[in-house]
Design an enzyme around this catalytic site. Structure first.
Site, mmCIF file in Angstrom:
data_model
loop_
_atom_site.group_PDB
_atom_site.id
_atom_site.type_symbol
_atom_site.label_atom_id
_atom_site.label_comp_id
_atom_site.label_asym_id
_atom_site.label_seq_id
_atom_site.Cartn_x
_atom_site.Cartn_y
_atom_site.Cartn_z
ATOM 1 N N GLY A 101 -4.383 -4.429 -3.807
ATOM 2 C CA GLY A 101 -5.393 -3.408 -4.052
ATOM 3 C C GLY A 101 -4.673 -2.153 -4.469
ATOM 4 N N HIS A 102 -4.725 -1.835 -5.752
ATOM 5 C CA HIS A 102 -3.977 -0.700 -6.290
ATOM 6 C C HIS A 102 -4.964 0.371 -6.747
ATOM 7 C CE1 HIS A 102 -0.412 -3.643 -7.209
ATOM 8 N NE2 HIS A 102 -0.681 -3.526 -5.933
ATOM 9 N N THR A 103 -4.845 1.561 -6.169
ATOM 10 C CA THR A 103 -5.813 2.624 -6.430
ATOM 11 C C THR A 103 -5.230 3.660 -7.372
ATOM 12 O OG1 THR A 103 -6.465 2.320 -4.137
ATOM 13 C CG2 THR A 103 -7.386 4.235 -5.271
ATOM 14 N N LYS A 120 1.888 1.989 -5.124
ATOM 15 C CA LYS A 120 2.451 1.394 -6.346
ATOM 16 C C LYS A 120 1.538 1.650 -7.547
ATOM 17 C CE LYS A 120 2.468 -2.601 -4.254
ATOM 18 N NZ LYS A 120 2.152 -2.186 -2.887
ATOM 19 N N GLY A 121 0.211 1.479 -7.321
ATOM 20 C CA GLY A 121 -0.744 1.631 -8.426
ATOM 21 C C GLY A 121 -0.646 3.005 -9.053
ATOM 22 N N GLN A 174 2.092 -6.147 -3.089
ATOM 23 C CA GLN A 174 2.546 -6.231 -1.689
ATOM 24 C C GLN A 174 3.845 -5.431 -1.496
ATOM 25 O OE1 GLN A 174 1.549 -9.685 -3.150
ATOM 26 N NE2 GLN A 174 -0.404 -8.727 -2.737
ATOM 27 N N ASP A 232 0.810 -1.224 0.000
ATOM 28 C CA ASP A 232 0.000 0.000 0.000
ATOM 29 C C ASP A 232 0.843 1.273 0.000
ATOM 30 O OD1 ASP A 232 -2.241 -1.649 0.109
ATOM 31 O OD2 ASP A 232 -2.226 -1.664 2.302
ATOM 32 N N THR A 292 -7.679 -1.305 0.655
ATOM 33 C CA THR A 292 -8.454 -1.279 -0.592
ATOM 34 C C THR A 292 -9.243 -2.577 -0.770
ATOM 35 O OG1 THR A 292 -6.541 -0.115 -1.476
ATOM 36 C CG2 THR A 292 -8.187 -0.783 -3.077
ATOM 37 N N VAL A 293 -8.668 -3.701 -0.325
ATOM 38 C CA VAL A 293 -9.287 -5.003 -0.567
ATOM 39 C C VAL A 293 -10.268 -5.361 0.542
ATOM 40 C CG1 VAL A 293 -8.791 -7.491 -0.724
ATOM 41 C CG2 VAL A 293 -7.359 -5.860 -1.939
HETATM 42 P P1 GDP Z 1 -0.677 0.229 -3.566
HETATM 43 O O1 GDP Z 1 -1.270 -1.037 -3.029
HETATM 44 O O2 GDP Z 1 0.785 0.324 -3.301
HETATM 45 O O3 GDP Z 1 -1.015 0.498 -5.009
HETATM 46 O O4 GDP Z 1 -1.344 1.407 -2.726
HETATM 47 P P2 GDP Z 1 -2.913 1.570 -2.400
HETATM 48 O O5 GDP Z 1 -3.594 2.052 -3.615
HETATM 49 O O6 GDP Z 1 -3.441 0.365 -1.714
HETATM 50 O O7 GDP Z 1 -2.843 2.685 -1.273
HETATM 51 C C1 GDP Z 1 -2.307 3.942 -1.502
HETATM 52 C C2 GDP Z 1 -3.407 4.987 -1.259
HETATM 53 O O8 GDP Z 1 -2.822 6.255 -1.181
HETATM 54 C C3 GDP Z 1 -4.428 5.047 -2.377
HETATM 55 O O9 GDP Z 1 -5.667 5.416 -1.839
HETATM 56 C C4 GDP Z 1 -3.879 6.168 -3.274
HETATM 57 O O10 GDP Z 1 -4.892 6.839 -4.003
HETATM 58 C C5 GDP Z 1 -3.290 7.086 -2.244
HETATM 59 N N1 GDP Z 1 -2.118 7.843 -2.672
HETATM 60 C C6 GDP Z 1 -1.125 7.466 -3.528
HETATM 61 N N2 GDP Z 1 -0.168 8.420 -3.590
HETATM 62 C C7 GDP Z 1 -0.565 9.398 -2.744
HETATM 63 C C8 GDP Z 1 0.008 10.650 -2.342
HETATM 64 O O11 GDP Z 1 1.088 11.038 -2.764
HETATM 65 N N3 GDP Z 1 -0.702 11.402 -1.442
HETATM 66 C C9 GDP Z 1 -1.897 10.981 -0.920
HETATM 67 N N4 GDP Z 1 -2.502 11.767 -0.041
HETATM 68 N N5 GDP Z 1 -2.454 9.813 -1.280
HETATM 69 C C10 GDP Z 1 -1.793 9.040 -2.171
HETATM 70 P P1 IMO Z 2 -0.849 -4.239 -2.213
HETATM 71 O O1 IMO Z 2 -0.365 -4.797 -3.536
HETATM 72 C C1 IMO Z 2 -0.945 -4.638 2.101
HETATM 73 C C2 IMO Z 2 -1.081 -8.694 3.728
HETATM 74 C C3 IMO Z 2 -2.352 -9.123 4.447
HETATM 75 C C4 IMO Z 2 -1.750 -10.064 5.478
HETATM 76 C C5 IMO Z 2 -0.631 -10.758 4.689
HETATM 77 C C6 IMO Z 2 -1.015 -12.103 4.103
HETATM 78 O O2 IMO Z 2 -2.131 -3.516 -2.270
HETATM 79 O O3 IMO Z 2 0.248 -3.479 -1.556
HETATM 80 P P2 IMO Z 2 -2.487 -12.843 1.996
HETATM 81 O O4 IMO Z 2 -3.940 -12.650 1.714
HETATM 82 O O5 IMO Z 2 -1.564 -12.291 0.976
HETATM 83 O O6 IMO Z 2 -2.160 -14.260 2.347
HETATM 84 O O7 IMO Z 2 -2.240 -11.997 3.362
HETATM 85 O O8 IMO Z 2 -0.296 -9.875 3.641
HETATM 86 N N1 IMO Z 2 -1.286 -8.197 2.349
HETATM 87 C C7 IMO Z 2 -1.194 -6.916 2.011
HETATM 88 N N2 IMO Z 2 -1.002 -5.803 2.775
HETATM 89 N N3 IMO Z 2 -1.035 -4.528 0.772
HETATM 90 C C8 IMO Z 2 -1.189 -5.618 -0.004
HETATM 91 O O9 IMO Z 2 -1.150 -5.573 -1.353
HETATM 92 C C9 IMO Z 2 -1.331 -6.875 0.610
HETATM 93 N N4 IMO Z 2 -1.534 -8.137 0.154
HETATM 94 C C10 IMO Z 2 -1.480 -8.939 1.236
HETATM 95 O O10 IMO Z 2 -2.992 -8.027 5.046
HETATM 96 O O11 IMO Z 2 -1.146 -9.328 6.507
HETATM 97 MG MG MG Z 3 -2.837 -1.666 -1.823
#
Ligand code: GDP
Ligand code: IMO
Ligand code: MG
Length: 429
Positions: free
Chosen positions: A40-42, A16-17, A223, A13, A298-299
């Protein structure tokens, strides 16, 4: 080598997305190489918010996207995600999306087993996403998996299903669950095969051709390094290798194809699920970071745990993934903090560490050693150039670079696609 490999350098989180979406404008192919729909990539593009779990983020721009062999694929989830994106105006067809023939399938009983184990684990639970990721990888390594290519040979699956059911029925019996219904499983696979098969291609070949034609490949990790099955905070990890090296084995391109390794790093730290987290702030600071950063999964929608930036962990991630440069995200969330803390080492008992020791008990006992740095009162939100950053924010970035031993390549200052500062173009390296 004009390829870029994006990986998470913390516990997932990191944003990356957003960064993959931003970079995919310059890429010819975007490839996922591990994980599954636990990710979960937003992506935020104007008024539109896209949430991708299994599909590579490049698909939103229409860039050719591939799901590599290292990914575990839930075919029913795949169909749902394709439909969801279609309802948002993103057309997904075999012309812009390919699935590797050798991806193992996540089947309904994998999801069951993930949930049953979590429910039975009490305080020891991992806090998984309950999507069957771990059980599907276990079957891959146990040589029992049904793979995407098997969908074209359903009449030849008897022995494989014998192996699978013998294994899973014993486990299910232990939980008081009924055995797998073979007829239902075959009916389900037959029904979904028609949807999946048009997307199925030798992805390794697609990527090798792209490479020989000098095309730019962008690898999208899921991850983060601290969730890596080998390098993470075991057993509180996911079931795949999340480090950059997996881009090669998880697609079939070879290690010299990874190119620039871009580590995505949040300007503070979060974690969702159980496990050690030395800099966690279960106080006003954690609350404020969570609120300002909208830190909800996100998930699963779970509240993410929040804490100060941990330079020790990121330095370790930079080392194990061979990170060339980082993208520092969510800097804006730190706006208005009078003082910021950065973890620069740990104390465990009377010993000091400049890395995180491997044993879970030591990790749980690690007391952070902090240094403090003044915050800034100005806003960085929406900044698109270095010149818009307050001097103190630049000091914070420079200190992070020093401590982790790696330069900042991009800075992200809001969820919006274009609120991104380019310091050095990773594709140009
Ligand atoms: P990922 O799993 O690495 O793709 O990240 P996620 O999408 O799960 O979580 C990142 C969250 O932060 C999402 O809601 C994005 O829209 C948000 N986000 C990403 N970059 C920034 C930033 O620079 N500032 C803020 N405030 N939010 C961000
Ligand atoms: P993104 O790509 C954050 C965490 C789960 C749990 C552990 C094992 O959005 O960064 P699993 O279902 O993979 O067996 O769960 O890994 N986890 C994540 N935490 N971001 C993720 O993906 C994750 N994918 C799995 O919360 O602790
Ligand atoms: Mg995520």
């Amino acid at each position: 080598m004009a390829n870029v490999t994006v990986i998470g350098a913390q516990w997932g989180d990191e944003g990356k997305g957003k960064i993959v979406d931003w970079l995919s404008e310059r890429a010819d192919v975007v490839a996922r190489f591990q994980g599954g729909h636990n990710a979960g990539h937003t992506l935020v593009v104007g008024e539109k918010v896209y949430k991708l779990s299994l599909l590579p983020s490049g698909i939103v721009r229409g860039t050719l996207s591939v799901i590599g062999n290292g990914v575990v694929l839930d075919p029913w989830h795949f169909r749902d995600e394709v439909a969801k994106l279609k309802s948002q105006g993103v057309e997904i067809t075999p012309a812009n999306l390919q699935i590797a023939e050798t991806c193992p399938l996540i089947l309904p009983f994998h999801r069951d087993l993930d949930g049953l184990r979590e429910d039975a684990s009490g305080a020891g639970k991992i806090g998984t996403t309950r999507r069957g990721i771990g059980p599907a990888y276990e079957d891959k390594v146990g040589r029992r998996a049904i793979r995407v290519c098997d969908l074209a040979h359903l009449d030849d699956l008897d022995l494989q299903i014998d192996r699978l059911t013998a294994h899973h029925d014993a486990l299910r019996a232990g939980f008081g669950e009924a055995p797998i219904d073979r007829a239902q499983l075959m009916a389900d696979l037959t029904e979904i095969a028609a949807f999946i098969l048009p997307f199925v291609k030798p992805v390794w070949l697609t990527l090798n051709k792209a490479k020989s034609e000098g095309k730019r490949i962008l690898f999208e990790g899921a991850q983060g390094t601290l969730l890596d099955i080998d390098h993470g905070t075991y057993p509180f990890v996911t079931s795949s290798n999340t480090v950059a090296g997996t881009a090669a084995s998880g697609t079939g391109l070879g290690p010299n194809g990874a190119g620039f390794v871009l580590g995505i790093v949040k300007a503070y730290t979060t974690r969702v699920g159980s496990g050690p987290f030395p800099t966690e702030q279960e106080n006003d600071v954690g609350q404020r970071l969570g609120e300002r950063g909208h830190e909800f999964g996100t998930v699963t929608g779970r509240k993410r745990r929040c804490g100060w930036f941990d330079a020790v962990l990121v330095r370790q991630s930079v080392a194990v993934s061979g990170v060339t440069g980082i993208a520092l995200t969510k800097l804006d969330v730190l706006d208005g903090f009078e003082e910021l803390k950065i973890c620069v080492g740990y104390k465990i008992g009377d010993q000091s560490f400049d890395y995180l020791p491997a044993h879970a008990q030591d990790q749980a006992k690690a007391e952070p050693i902090y240094e403090s740095i003044a915050g800034w009162s100005e806003t960085t939100a929406g900044a698109r150039s270095w010149a818009e950053l307050p001097a103190q924010a630049i000091k914070y970035i420079r200190r992070i670079e020093e401590l982790i031993g790696c330069p900042v390549t991009l800075v992200s200052t809001s969820p919006e696609r274009d609120d991104t500062i380019l310091v050095r173009d990773p594709f140009a390296d």
